[in-house]
Design a protein around this motif. Structure first.
Motif, short mmCIF file in Angstrom:
data_model
loop_
_atom_site.label_atom_id
_atom_site.label_comp_id
_atom_site.label_asym_id
_atom_site.label_seq_id
_atom_site.Cartn_x
_atom_site.Cartn_y
_atom_site.Cartn_z
N LEU A 155 42.27 38.14 42.51
CA LEU A 155 41.61 39.63 43.17
C LEU A 155 42.58 39.92 43.56
O LEU A 155 43.60 39.24 45.09
CB LEU A 155 40.28 39.49 44.60
CG LEU A 155 40.32 40.16 44.86
CD1 LEU A 155 39.00 42.04 43.93
CD2 LEU A 155 38.61 40.14 45.93
N GLU B 183 33.96 40.71 40.50
CA GLU B 183 35.82 41.94 41.07
C GLU B 183 36.20 41.14 40.44
O GLU B 183 37.06 41.21 39.65
CB GLU B 183 35.57 42.51 42.15
CG GLU B 183 36.44 43.34 41.75
CD GLU B 183 36.51 44.63 43.29
OE1 GLU B 183 35.23 44.76 44.07
OE2 GLU B 183 37.46 45.07 43.20
N ARG C 262 36.83 39.27 36.89
CA ARG C 262 36.71 40.07 35.91
C ARG C 262 38.86 40.93 35.90
O ARG C 262 39.71 40.73 35.07
CB ARG C 262 36.07 41.36 36.67
CG ARG C 262 34.92 41.12 35.86
CD ARG C 262 34.21 42.26 36.58
NE ARG C 262 32.23 41.66 35.78
CZ ARG C 262 31.83 42.21 36.39
NH1 ARG C 262 31.86 42.81 38.16
NH2 ARG C 262 30.55 41.95 36.45
N GLU D 133 29.36 40.62 43.72
CA GLU D 133 29.88 41.94 43.67
C GLU D 133 31.62 41.16 43.71
O GLU D 133 32.33 41.53 43.25
CB GLU D 133 30.14 42.17 44.65
CG GLU D 133 28.53 44.07 44.69
CD GLU D 133 28.68 45.13 45.88
OE1 GLU D 133 27.37 44.93 45.90
OE2 GLU D 133 29.75 44.89 45.82
N LYS E 91 39.73 43.04 49.97
CA LYS E 91 39.18 42.21 49.54
C LYS E 91 39.19 41.03 50.01
O LYS E 91 37.71 40.15 49.70
CB LYS E 91 38.36 43.10 48.03
CG LYS E 91 38.17 44.61 48.21
CD LYS E 91 38.16 45.05 46.84
CE LYS E 91 37.52 46.48 46.70
NZ LYS E 91 37.07 47.12 45.22
#
Ligand SMILES: C[C@H](N[C@H](C(=O)O)[C@@H]1CCCN1C(=O)[C@@H](N)CC(=O)O)C(=O)N1CCC[C@H]1C(=O)O
Ligand SMILES: [Zn+2]
Length: 627
Positions: free
Chosen positions: A100, A182, A185, A178, A105
């Motif tokens: 991330l 994220e 990914r 979520e 985040k």
């Protein structure tokens, strides 16, 4: 040779790569050690300050992982010749959730994890008629589920826990999903579930699991039908339906994941001896420390590594009374100086004696692979890590071994006593299989978007009924309830399929250990420590454990079992005598539970109903909300 356009410059070569790995290992171990210490300090003292420090260290680890992955990509490692060097580079450049980019985040992701851990670990259920008296999960609510046979008292404990923990975790967990997706990914994964499954390095992993589950399902259905019949004897035919799913709160466990605590309601031959280690331990004045010693002695007897002195000094054996802790038992690897610990709020009973062996199995694996480079200090696959302790406990749990250590007064050689014993083992091992299988069936679909937040609870119960044949004792409120959150591993974000894998392979390991130790006879009677060649069995186990994750798991699997694939054959062989017996018992039973039955729920305006013992169970009307 630092170049700005990697494609146009010479990537670093293999000999430089070996030096890079040596430096990496020293730095990574030092940082991991500090991060694990911060995690330990938080879980053994749930303060705001410790939560902040833990988040800080997790952020530092994520930053280090990103930086070192960038450095590693300057090496031409895909073309290196040495298998081990390549494997290490491949692992170091796999970031997972550390990928991330956004600092904010990543901080939110870690804060959510700390927050969910705290909510779960401090949740309490307060008495309807005395809001000042509130019960903790450990020991109060767990003991309630294990010991009570009052339908409505069990309902209070079951629903109270889900109100206290599950409901409060719905929002943070939704946000967490979520952010987790994220993050992975950014590392090239489609979703978190795909990243988790990659640890098994098995292309058709999900298909293999489904095949094994289908092979085991008939045995589970037979156990389910037999137990259901016995619960009708206890609770009556209006509360338990002979062809339907079983109310989820009647199986002796908060999650109905193992059914050992209702053994006394289902004993096949009540007038024949059964194992009751709890009574014997209490009678002999066992405390937590002595339970740990018993387990350590068995690991030594099997030629494994003894617990180091620091383990005995630093382990948390029981729930402290001066601070909030995470009571859910766990094993900790501090990656330096053989510092390994268990954190457990131990109760003196058979269930916790098995858990002590389970946790010590993790510790044993930590010790056996401590010499490996950091990325290899993992289980060959996560199921291996869950299997080690249970594997040894299969030998310890035999009547012969319990008699040897003085926890079973008399040894009787009688086929009916065998059935009593196999029933006890089935309530632990067979009952668990659908539970072990379904948690990540749900979670993988949450991560890949197949189950959206508005469907979290509905899909959870579809799976719980489909696989376990249980049903909620009270209607679930679709807007408020989040029952998946009431199970530790969901808010703790610990994958779960590892336990299903473990419950299958631990019997393959057991079969291998038993034949290597020279045991011959029925598998369920094997105590590997009694074998004339137990040293051979122990050294083969150690050889497998020492490998850690240095090779794909079939290589390690082959060292101990001689085979390279998971198989249900061993667990089915272990329970063969019980399968025959159950099939006879169930001649007039309906196997399965899909008649759509739901338990009666007393929710008249008074909001009150009468407990089985005739006492008035006061129930606030709001407990009927949305129904
Ligand atoms: C009681 C046991 N606690 C876990 C375990 O020991 O696996 C803890 C919490 C989650 C991970 N964990 C660890 O200790 C890891 N650090 C081990 C490792 O390093 O991989 C547990 O949750 N169990 C036991 C059987 C079924 C399951 C359950 O009770 O549902
Ligand atoms: Zn475990």
């Amino acid at each position: 040779v630092l170049c700005s356009v990697p494609t146009h410059c010479q990537k670093k070569n293999e000999s430089e790569g070996v030096i890079f790995l040596e430096e990496y290992d020293i730095r990574a171990k030092e940082l991991q050690n500090r991060a694990v210490i911060a995690g330990w300090n938080y879980q053994t003292n749930l303060t705001e300050e410790n939560a902040k420090k833990q988040v800080e260290l997790n952020l530092e680890v994520a930053k280090f992982s990103k930086d070192v992955a960038t450095d590693a990509s300057e090496y031409d490692w895909e073309n290196f010749s040495n298998f081990t060097v390549k494997r290490l580079f491949s692992m170091i450049t796999t970031l997972g959730t550390a990928a991330l980019e956004d600092e904010e985040k990543l901080e939110e992701y870690n804060n959510l994890l700390s927050e969910m851990e705290e909510i779960y670990s401090t949740g309490q259920a307060c008495e309807y008629d005395d809001p000042e008296t509130c019960l903790d999960l450990n020991p109060d609510l767990e003991d309630c589920m294990a010991d009570s046979t009052d339908y409505n008292r069990l309902l209070f404990c079951w629903e109270g826990w889900r109100d206290a923990a599950g409901r409060r975790l719905a929002d943070p967990y939704t946000k967490f999903v979520e952010l987790s997706n994220e993050a992975v990914r950014a590392d090239g994964w489609n979703d978190t579930g795909e990243y988790w499954r990659s640890w098994y390095e098995t292309a058709d992993f999900q298909q293999q699991l489904e095949n094994i589950y289908q092979e085991l399902q008939p045995l589970y259905q037979n156990l389910h039908a037999y137990v259901r019949r016995k619960l009708i004897d206890t609770y009556g035919a209006e509360m338990v339906n002979a062809e339907g799913p079983i109310p989820a709160h009647l199986l002796g466990n908060m999650w109905a994941q193992t059914w050992g605590n209702i053994y006394n309601l289902v004993i096949p031959f009540p007038n024949k001896p059964s194992i009751d280690v709890t009574d014997e331990m209490v009678r002999q004045g066992y405390d937590a420390r002595r339970m740990f010693n018993l387990s350590d002695e068995f690991f030594r007897e099997m030629g494994q590594i003894p617990m180091p002195d620091s383990f005995w000094e630093r382990t948390m054996y029981t729930r402290p009374d001066d601070r909030e802790v995470v009571c859910h038992a766990s094993a900790w690897d501090f990656y330096l100086d053989n510092d390994v610990r268990i954190k457990m709020c131990t109760k003196v009973n058979q269930e916790d004696l098995v858990t002590v062996h389970h946790e010590m199995g993790h510790i044993e694996y930590f010790l056996q692979y401590a010499h490996q480079p950091l990325p290899f200090r993992e289980g060959a696959n996560p199921g291996f890590h869950e299997a080690v302790g249970d594997l040894l406990a299969l030998s310890v749990s035999t009547p012969a071994h319990l008699n040897k250590v003085g926890l079973l007064p008399e040894l009787v050689d009688d086929p009916e006593v065998d059935i009593n014993f196999l029933m006890q083992m089935a309530l632990e091992k067979i009952a668990f299989l659908p539970f072990g299988y379904l948690i990540d069936q749900w979670r993988w679909r949450v991560f890949n978007g197949d189950i959206t937040p508005d469907k979290y609870n509905e899909e959870w119960w579809k799976l719980r009924t489909q696989y376990q044949g249980i049903v909620p004792p009270v209607p679930r409120n679709p807007d408020k309830d989040f029952d998946a959150g009431s199970k530790y591993h969901v808010p703790a974000n610990t994958p779960y399929i590892r336990y299903f894998v473990s419950f299958v392979i631990q019997f393959q390991f057991h079969e291998a250990m038993c034949s290597l130790s020279g045991f011959s006879g029925e598998l369920h009677k094997c105590d590997a420590s009694a074998g004339a060649m137990k040293e051979i069995a122990g050294s083969r186990l150690a050889e497998m454990l020492r490998m850690g994750k240095s090779q794909p798991w079939p290589e390690a699997f082959e060292v101990l079992t001689g085979s390279r694939a998971m198989s249900a054959a061993a667990i089915l062989q272990y329970f063969a005598p019980l399968i025959d017996w159950l099939e006879k018992q169930n001649e007039n039973e309906t196997l399965g539970w899909d008649n759509g039955w739901t338990p009666p729920y007393d929710c008249e305006g008074t909001g009150g109903f009468t407990c089985l013992d005739g006492s008035r169970c006061v129930r606030p009307a709001d407990k009927c909300d949305g129904i």
